[in-house]
Design an enzyme around this catalytic site. Sequence first.
Site, PDB file in Angstrom:
ATOM      1  N   GLY A  47       0.863  -1.184   0.000  1.00 29.86           N
ATOM      2  CA  GLY A  47       0.000   0.000   0.000  1.00 29.86           C
ATOM      3  C   GLY A  47       0.888   1.219   0.000  1.00 29.86           C
ATOM      4  O   GLY A  47       1.794   1.327  -0.820  1.00 29.86           O
ATOM      5  N   GLU A  48       0.669   2.102   0.942  1.00 26.65           N
ATOM      6  CA  GLU A  48       1.452   3.332   1.031  1.00 26.65           C
ATOM      7  C   GLU A  48       2.043   3.401   2.436  1.00 26.65           C
ATOM      8  O   GLU A  48       1.307   3.573   3.407  1.00 26.65           O
ATOM      9  CB  GLU A  48       0.519   4.509   0.723  1.00 26.65           C
ATOM     10  CG  GLU A  48       1.213   5.764   0.309  1.00 26.65           C
ATOM     11  CD  GLU A  48       2.229   5.580  -0.802  1.00 26.65           C
ATOM     12  OE1 GLU A  48       1.903   4.999  -1.852  1.00 26.65           O
ATOM     13  OE2 GLU A  48       3.380   6.013  -0.605  1.00 26.65           O
ATOM     14  N   SER A  49       3.361   3.250   2.519  1.00 21.45           N
ATOM     15  CA  SER A  49       3.994   3.161   3.841  1.00 21.45           C
ATOM     16  C   SER A  49       3.835   4.453   4.647  1.00 21.45           C
ATOM     17  O   SER A  49       3.716   4.400   5.881  1.00 21.45           O
ATOM     18  CB  SER A  49       5.471   2.819   3.697  1.00 21.45           C
ATOM     19  OG  SER A  49       6.116   3.758   2.861  1.00 21.45           O
ATOM     20  N   CYS A  79       6.159  -5.203   0.195  1.00 25.37           N
ATOM     21  CA  CYS A  79       6.269  -3.868  -0.391  1.00 25.37           C
ATOM     22  C   CYS A  79       6.199  -2.743   0.664  1.00 25.37           C
ATOM     23  O   CYS A  79       7.167  -2.550   1.382  1.00 25.37           O
ATOM     24  CB  CYS A  79       5.232  -3.720  -1.504  1.00 25.37           C
ATOM     25  SG  CYS A  79       5.707  -2.488  -2.711  1.00 25.37           S
ATOM     26  N   ILE A 133       5.087  -3.209  -7.770  1.00 26.19           N
ATOM     27  CA  ILE A 133       4.247  -2.031  -7.999  1.00 26.19           C
ATOM     28  C   ILE A 133       4.795  -0.870  -7.172  1.00 26.19           C
ATOM     29  O   ILE A 133       4.722  -0.892  -5.950  1.00 26.19           O
ATOM     30  CB  ILE A 133       2.782  -2.316  -7.593  1.00 26.19           C
ATOM     31  CG1 ILE A 133       2.255  -3.526  -8.361  1.00 26.19           C
ATOM     32  CG2 ILE A 133       1.913  -1.085  -7.842  1.00 26.19           C
ATOM     33  CD1 ILE A 133       0.925  -4.037  -7.860  1.00 26.19           C
ATOM     34  N   HIS A 169       4.781  -8.368  -4.572  1.00 30.46           N
ATOM     35  CA  HIS A 169       3.474  -8.753  -4.031  1.00 30.46           C
ATOM     36  C   HIS A 169       3.089 -10.164  -4.460  1.00 30.46           C
ATOM     37  O   HIS A 169       2.402 -10.320  -5.469  1.00 30.46           O
ATOM     38  CB  HIS A 169       2.381  -7.827  -4.588  1.00 30.46           C
ATOM     39  CG  HIS A 169       2.475  -6.415  -4.141  1.00 30.46           C
ATOM     40  ND1 HIS A 169       1.933  -5.967  -2.957  1.00 30.46           N
ATOM     41  CD2 HIS A 169       3.038  -5.338  -4.720  1.00 30.46           C
ATOM     42  CE1 HIS A 169       2.153  -4.680  -2.828  1.00 30.46           C
ATOM     43  NE2 HIS A 169       2.822  -4.273  -3.886  1.00 30.46           N
ATOM     44  N   GLU A 171       0.889 -11.819  -3.039  1.00 26.24           N
ATOM     45  CA  GLU A 171      -0.557 -11.909  -2.743  1.00 26.24           C
ATOM     46  C   GLU A 171      -1.415 -11.466  -3.922  1.00 26.24           C
ATOM     47  O   GLU A 171      -2.627 -11.656  -3.900  1.00 26.24           O
ATOM     48  CB  GLU A 171      -0.894 -11.116  -1.472  1.00 26.24           C
ATOM     49  CG  GLU A 171      -0.889  -9.589  -1.598  1.00 26.24           C
ATOM     50  CD  GLU A 171       0.502  -8.951  -1.546  1.00 26.24           C
ATOM     51  OE1 GLU A 171       1.516  -9.674  -1.634  1.00 26.24           O
ATOM     52  OE2 GLU A 171       0.555  -7.712  -1.447  1.00 26.24           O
TER      53      GLU A 171
HETATM   54  N1  GLN Z   1       5.533   3.000  -3.020  1.00 27.36           N
HETATM   55  C1  GLN Z   1       4.898   2.529  -1.836  1.00 27.36           C
HETATM   56  C2  GLN Z   1       5.529   3.112  -0.580  1.00 27.36           C
HETATM   57  O1  GLN Z   1       6.474   3.795  -0.665  1.00 27.36           O
HETATM   58  C3  GLN Z   1       4.915   1.018  -1.764  1.00 27.36           C
HETATM   59  C4  GLN Z   1       4.130   0.440  -2.917  1.00 27.36           C
HETATM   60  C5  GLN Z   1       3.476  -0.867  -2.657  1.00 27.36           C
HETATM   61  O2  GLN Z   1       3.273  -1.315  -1.515  1.00 27.36           O
HETATM   62  N2  GLN Z   1       3.068  -1.499  -3.741  1.00 27.36           N
HETATM   63  O3  GLN Z   1       5.050   2.875   0.473  1.00 27.36           O
END
Ligand code: GLN
Length: 189
Positions: A47-49, A79, A133, A169, A171
């Site tokens: 997701g987005e850290s 990720c 991704i 990923h 998953e």
């Molecule tokens: N770019 C995202 C981040 O910096 C990570 C991307 C992902 O989990 N697919 O958190």
Amino acid sequence: MKIAVLALQGDFAEHETVFAALGHRTLQLRQKRDLQQDFDALILPGGESTVQGKLLRELDMFDELRSRISGGLPVMATCAGLILLAAQILDDPTVHLGTLPVAVRRNAYGRQKESFRTIGNFGPLQNISMSFIRAPQIEFCSPDAEVLAEHGGRITAVRQGRQLAMAFHPELTSDYRTAQYFLNEIVSK
Ligand code: GLN
């Protein structure tokens, strides 16, 4: 087995699908009181850290999760989850949980349109489908961590103790062997 999935943001539902398909119970961690439930392992989704790290702090889940991971709770991270675990984020002073001795660079493969899928080996597993991704790269990794996968000369998956983390990923594919590896080699041992 009871598998807790951090469900603040990102692709937690896909992880739940994988572990349910493998015959395990999953539960979502959405707020601090969810941490009181009993569980055998933790999943940190993609997701987005930055968003996940902020929510972990705002919801006051951060310290407890960090101390449970440091205390040996099995954790599998993909990720953004890898970024949450990393001891260092290059060119960024932020450290989130910081329990995994790796240095990562966020978005190192480029933007969304540079996302790609490849096939590679993962420890003893061959021909694993790996979806990258906006993935981070693992630029350094402590010698006491085991490198499980590499792509283009870069480390893409590591294990240290009971922490397993990967830049891609699994998953998002229908190949559940990576999750099964986590269950067999880390959670059940
Ligand atoms: N770019 C995202 C981040 O910096 C990570 C991307 C992902 O989990 N697919 O958190």
